[in-house]
Design an enzyme around this catalytic site. Sequence first.
Site, short mmCIF file in Angstrom:
data_model
loop_
_atom_site.label_atom_id
_atom_site.label_comp_id
_atom_site.label_asym_id
_atom_site.label_seq_id
_atom_site.Cartn_x
_atom_site.Cartn_y
_atom_site.Cartn_z
N ASP A 684 -13.93 -27.01 12.24
CA ASP A 684 -14.32 -27.13 13.45
C ASP A 684 -15.70 -27.80 13.41
O ASP A 684 -16.60 -27.39 12.73
CB ASP A 684 -14.59 -25.99 14.29
CG ASP A 684 -14.85 -26.03 15.77
OD1 ASP A 684 -15.59 -26.89 16.05
OD2 ASP A 684 -14.56 -25.05 16.27
N ILE A 685 -16.09 -28.92 14.18
CA ILE A 685 -17.39 -29.51 14.13
C ILE A 685 -18.46 -28.77 14.61
O ILE A 685 -19.67 -28.91 14.20
CB ILE A 685 -17.34 -31.05 14.52
CG1 ILE A 685 -18.48 -31.77 14.54
CG2 ILE A 685 -17.16 -30.86 16.38
CD1 ILE A 685 -18.26 -33.14 14.84
N GLY A 708 -10.24 -33.76 24.15
CA GLY A 708 -9.76 -32.94 22.88
C GLY A 708 -11.16 -32.46 22.50
O GLY A 708 -11.79 -31.61 23.13
N ASP A 710 -14.09 -33.26 21.60
CA ASP A 710 -15.15 -33.83 22.34
C ASP A 710 -15.35 -33.31 23.46
O ASP A 710 -16.55 -32.82 24.00
CB ASP A 710 -14.99 -35.46 22.38
CG ASP A 710 -14.53 -36.13 21.00
OD1 ASP A 710 -15.35 -35.70 19.99
OD2 ASP A 710 -13.71 -36.51 21.09
N SER A 799 -12.06 -41.97 18.71
CA SER A 799 -11.28 -43.01 18.98
C SER A 799 -10.14 -42.95 18.64
O SER A 799 -8.83 -43.52 18.71
CB SER A 799 -11.68 -44.54 19.04
OG SER A 799 -12.80 -44.71 19.48
#
Length: 1304
Positions: A684-685, A708, A710, A799
Site C-alpha cells: 500500500d502506497i 482506485g 488514488d 494511468s
Amino acid sequence: MPSSLPKEPSKIITELSNAEQNFLENFGKKILDTIREKPDIEDLKIKDGKLQLIGKNLISTNIESYLKQVLHERRITISFSMKKYLELQCKGHLLKKFREKYRVGISYRNSIENASLTTNDMIKLKNRTGNYNQNEQEKQFDNDYNMEQSEDESDDFTDNQSDISNTSSNITSISGKSQRRHPCVQQNIEVILCTDSEDLISNAIQELGNYTFDIRSLALTQEEVTYILKQLQQPNRFPQKNNKFQSKTLQIKRYIDSLTRSGVNSIVTNFIKYKNGLYFIKVKGFKDHVNNAVSKIKNYLNDHVDTEVQLSISQAMAVYLRTKGSFDLRKLEKTHSVEIKIFSPPFASRTNDEQNDKNDCIKLTGSESRIRTAQINVDNFLERLSEQEKQFSCDSWDAAKFISQILREKLKKMLDSDDCEATGWIKVYTPAEKREITPKLTITIVGFNEETVADVVEQCQDIVGGYIIWKPSVDEYCTISNAFFRTKSLSLEEFGRQWNTDIQMDRVTSTITIAAQSKMIAEDIKEALLTLGEENKPRVNRISEFISIQPRIRRFVNQAIASLIEEARYQKIFVDSKNLKGVTLHGRSDIVIVLKEKINTIIKDITQKIIKHHLQLLTIESDLMRANSYELTTRIERETNTSIRDVKIDMNKSASNTNDNNINTILTTVSNSRNQTIVVEKGDITKVKNINAIIINATSGSLQDAGGIDKAIVNAAGTALVEEYKKIIAKNNGLPISPGKAVKTTAGNLPFTSIIHAIGPQYIDGNQQERSLLFSSILSSLQLAENECYTSVALAAISSKTSDFPLTDYINIVVRTVKQFFADNPQSKLKKMILLDIDDAVCNSFAREVIIDHRNEAVDNDDDIMNYELTPLNVKWCWQDDDGEKPYNDHYIRKIETEFQQFRKNSTQSKLLVPANNLKNGTTINYIHFLPTLKQLLTIEPSLLNERLVCGHQKNENTNFSRNIIRYPIVPKIETKTVIHSHKPLDLYSIQMVTTEDDWDIIGINSAAITQAKNAIRKAIDSANISEPYSISLGRDIAIHKEKIKSIATQHYIQINFHEEKSGQLSMILKGLKPNVQEAKLKITLYAHDILKMQINNNNNELGTPKEWGEQKEDVKLVEIPTSDPNFTRIEKRMKETMSNIKIHKIQRVQNIRMWSHYAFRRRELKKDVYAIPNLQIEMELFHGTKATPPSEIYNGEFGFDMTFSTSGMWGIGTYFAKNASYSCNSYYSQLPDGKRQVFLAQVLTGDVYNCKSDSTMRRAPKKNEGVSGLRYNSVSGDTGGSKVYIVYENRVAYPTYLITFTN
C-alpha cells in the site's frame, strides 16, 4: 563605341539518379557546399532528378566528374514485403534508422517493369498504399476478418527465408492474394543505395542483405483465452461475426496487438488462428523483434493469468494448517504472491474410485510465473511438518466412543491454545468398518516437529490409559454405593470434581467407569473409592492449581523445579507441564499448596536474576535460525542453557489480529554506479516508509476525479487537499491541468511532505501521443521532487488502471522515465525511487522491467516518447453537478469541442460517449446531446460564443437523467509548441542485495551463558556458509543466461563465480548460507529447465484435438466407435487378456475439448521436462474405475479425474490407474441401472515413474535428488491386486479417452 550588354548567367543541368538526388537532399550538404565554393558558380538547385547550376563559364564535365568520383551507388533486390515492412512498420522508424545509420539515399526500381520510383514517388505511393495500410490495418480487423486471417496462411512474409537477394534471379515469390491487395506494386523491388563512402555503402548492402523475416507461433491455453476475453469488457467494441470463433479471434488479436503495440506503429505483425479447439498466435517480423514480442506476450500472460494447483492432504493436516500453520501459509502466500486456500471436497455428492479414505486439499492459485516455485516450497513445508498416526486398543466400541469424546475436548483445548504447536484428528469408523476390525481409537497428530507431536501423543496416551472400567468385589461396590447414595456424606459428582474426573457407576453390571487424566490418577481414584467406607479415616480435599510461567524463563524454571515435579508425582500429584504458559498441579490440597509456594519462590528468584541481551541478525541469518521449525535455535538453547526469542514472531503471536498484509514487501532493488536506486515493492502506497513524497495519478486533470488507490489517497489526505485542488484549477483559468504536466499539493493527513499529481493521458488507441504524455507527466513529477530537494519518492500506478493504459507499455515507460531522469540528473538529490502496487501482476512486471538493460532500447518500437506536441485549450467544457460545475478532463474537452464544431457545420448530432467522472473504466456512460436550436441560435447571435453558453446536456444511459453541459471561451496564455527534451544516455543498473535486520532476544541466568549463546549463533551462521559447485545445461546464448543467473544469485543473497563453458554446459561455484544456496540452486535449475524447453521446437499439431474427432461444435460429446474400428478390436483384445469372459457392449470416445486442451498442453510440457531421459515412455493407456461416482461427472468436468475427490489408498492420496483390466473391472466399476458396468480406459502422463512398495502416507511423488534440485518424479507405481498400478498426484495429467460398457 556602344557599350556591351551584361552577359546572362549560364545554366548547366546534370542528371541525377533518384538515389543520388535522395542522398544529396538529405546527407549531401558537404558535397553541395564544395560545389558552391567552385569559381563562377552563383547558385544551385536540385529538382526533378536534376542538379541545376547557375553561373558563368560553367563546364558541366567537371561537375559530373566530381559527382562520379564522390558518389557511390549499389543495387540489391528485395521482396516487396520487406520494403513494405521497412517503410510502414513503426511509422517508418526502421527505414529512417537504416538511412541515418549509413547516410544513404534510397530509390526503388520495379524489378519486372523496370519502372524507376524516387523516394518522393514512394512517399506518394506510401500515401496511397500507406493510407490503405493505415486505414485498412485498423479497419481490416473489423471489416475484413477473412482477408486478414488468410494472410496468416499466405502472407508475403516468408518463414525463416531471406526476402532480399543481390541478383534478380533470387526473387522471393509472394502470394497471388497479395497481388490483389496491392495492385499498384509488383512482387520484388530493386533498391538503389547511394552515399559518399564505399565502406558505408558496402556495410549497408550487407545489412540489408541479411534482413530476414522470422515467424514464431504459440498456442494459448484455455485459461489465457478466458482471461483475454474477460478483459474486453466493452461488448460493442467489436463487431459480432456469424462465427463465434471468428469473433473471439478478432478480440484476441486486438488484445495481443495491444501487448506488442502491433498495427501501424509496430515492428511485428500478429495473426490469430483457431484450429482444432485451440487459438494460435503467429508473430512475424525481424527475429529480434519477434523474440521480444513473444517474450512480452508470454511474460504478460504468465504474470496475469491465474492457474491453480491442488495438493491433497489429510484432514488432520488441514486442521493444523487452518490453525497452527496459518501464519506459515500467510508467509508463503506473501513470499510467492499466490493465494493458498484449504478446502474440503463435497464427498456427499461424489467420491472417487479405487481408494478408501477421505482427504482435504490445498489449492494454490496464482500466475504461471509464480505458481511453480510456490508449489515446490509448499511441498517442502508440508514435508517438514511431522504427521503421525497412533492407534489405541479399546475394550469395546462404546469405550472407544466415550474416550474419543474426552480426547476431542482435549484436542479442542490444544487447538484454541497458542501454547501447543500441534493438532489432532480422530478417525471416525463406519458401522461396516466396526464389524470388520477390533475396537480401537485412531488419532492423527500433526505438529511443527516430532517432539511436539510426541508430547501430544503422550497426553493422548495418558487419557486413554486413564479410562478404565473397574469391577470391584460385591462388598466393595456396596460400600462405595452406600457412601454416595445412602449416607450421602459425599455426592458422586462432588467426588469427581475433586479429582477433575468423570466417574460413573453402573448398578446393573456393578462396574465403575473412571475417565481420569492418566492411569496413575485412575489408580489413585480406585484407592480413594475403597476408603470411602472407613468412617474414622479423615477425608482428603483435592484441588487443581495453575502456576503461570513466562515463556522467556520457562527453560530455567523447568530445570529448577524438576526435582519438585518428581517429588509431586511420587506423592501422587498429577502434573501437567505441557502447557507453555505454565504448570497445572492436581491432587491433595495440602501437598499442592506447598508445592505451589515452592515453585512460585523459584520463579520469583529466577525473574530477578534473569539477564536479557538484544541481538540483531540479517534477515537471511534469521531465516537460518527459523529453518526446520527453529531446529538450530533449539539446539543452541539446550547447549548454552539460554532462551532465544524471535521478537517479530513473538509479537505476531501476541497480537493475533495483526495483519502482515499491511507490511510492504521489497521485491527487487537496482542501482547505477552513482547509487541512484530504484526499488520495487508490493504493498500500500500509504504505508511506504521513509520517503518525502508520493506520486499519484490524476488522469482527469481536474484533480478531483481520481479513481482506485488514488481516490483512497485523496480521501485519506482530507479536506485540505480538496481545497488546494480548487485553488490550482482556479489559477489555471478553471481548466484542467494538461496531460504531461505535474503539480504539487499538501499531503494533508498523510505522513509525507507532499503529494505530486502526475497528469497522465487518457489512453485512446495509442496514436494520440499517450506514450509521450505519460513519459512527460512522470518526468515532470520527478523534476518537481528534485526542485523540492526530496531524496526519496514513491510512485503508484499512474494511468494504468484508471485510464486503461496497456500495462506492458506503461511499465516500460515508467521504468525508462525514471532511469532517464537519473541519467539527466547525475548529481540529483533524489537518490531513491520506489515503484509499488498492491497487484501482484504489476509488481512482477515492474520487477522484471527494472533489471532490463535499457541502454540500447530499440527506437524501432518507440513512438519517440520523449517529444510531444499539444495545442493549448481555447475553450472549457463543464457539466452541471449537484454542487456546481465540474470541468471535463483535457481529452474530453477536445473531443466535445470537435463534436460541437461539427454540429455547427452540418447539424449532425453527437455520438460521443463520456464515461462517468471522465474515467474510461467508469461503469456508467453518458451521451452528449446538443440543443437542436443551437446552430440557428449561433447563426443569429455568433457573439454568444464569447460567453458562458449552455449547449446541451449529457444523459445517463441507464437512468436517462440529464445534466447541462456548458461551454466557456478561454484565451490561452501560451502558444502551441512542441516539447522536445534533450536527454543523456541511460546508465547500466545492477541488482542489489536488500539487507534488512530482525530482532532477537537472548535470555539467560548469567552473562557467561549469554556470551556462549552469542558465540554459538555466530559460529552456526559462519559454518552454514558453504561453497558448492554446480553445473547446468543451457544450450546456447550462455553469456545472456549468465546475467539472469547472477540476478537469481543476488536475489538469494549468495555469491556466484562462473567457471568453464563446455558444449552448452555452464559450471559455477555458489557461496552463501546453505538454505539460500539450496533455494538458489532450485531457481537456477528451473530457469535452465525452462530455457532448454524453449529451445525444443514446439509441435503445435499435438495440441489440437485428435483428427478422428473431426469438426465439433459441442464442448463435450460421446462418440460410439463401431465394432469394426481397429481401436475397438485393440481394446477388446487387451481387456480379454485378464478377463476372458468379458462381453463389451459398446466403447464410446470421450470428446471434451476443454479437458483435452489442458491435457495436451501438460503432455507437451512433460515431454520437455524429461527430454534428457532417453527412450522414456511418458504416456500410458490405463484402466480406471469410478465405483460410486457416475462416469458422466468425469467426462463432463474440466479436470476429469479430479484430485479434489481423491482419497487415501495403499500409495497415499492420489488418483489410481491399473495396467490390467481385471483390477478396475472387478472391484471399482460403476454400475448402470440395467446391471451393465462401466470403466474408463485413460491416457495417463506417467512420465518418470518411481516404483516402490506401498506407503499410505504418500501425498506426492518423491524427490529425485534432494541435494541438487528438489524436482520430483511424475508418478508412482507398485503392484497390488494382480496388476501393476500407477498413481498420479496432480490434476490434468490423465484424460478419460474411452468409456467402456461391459458385462462379465
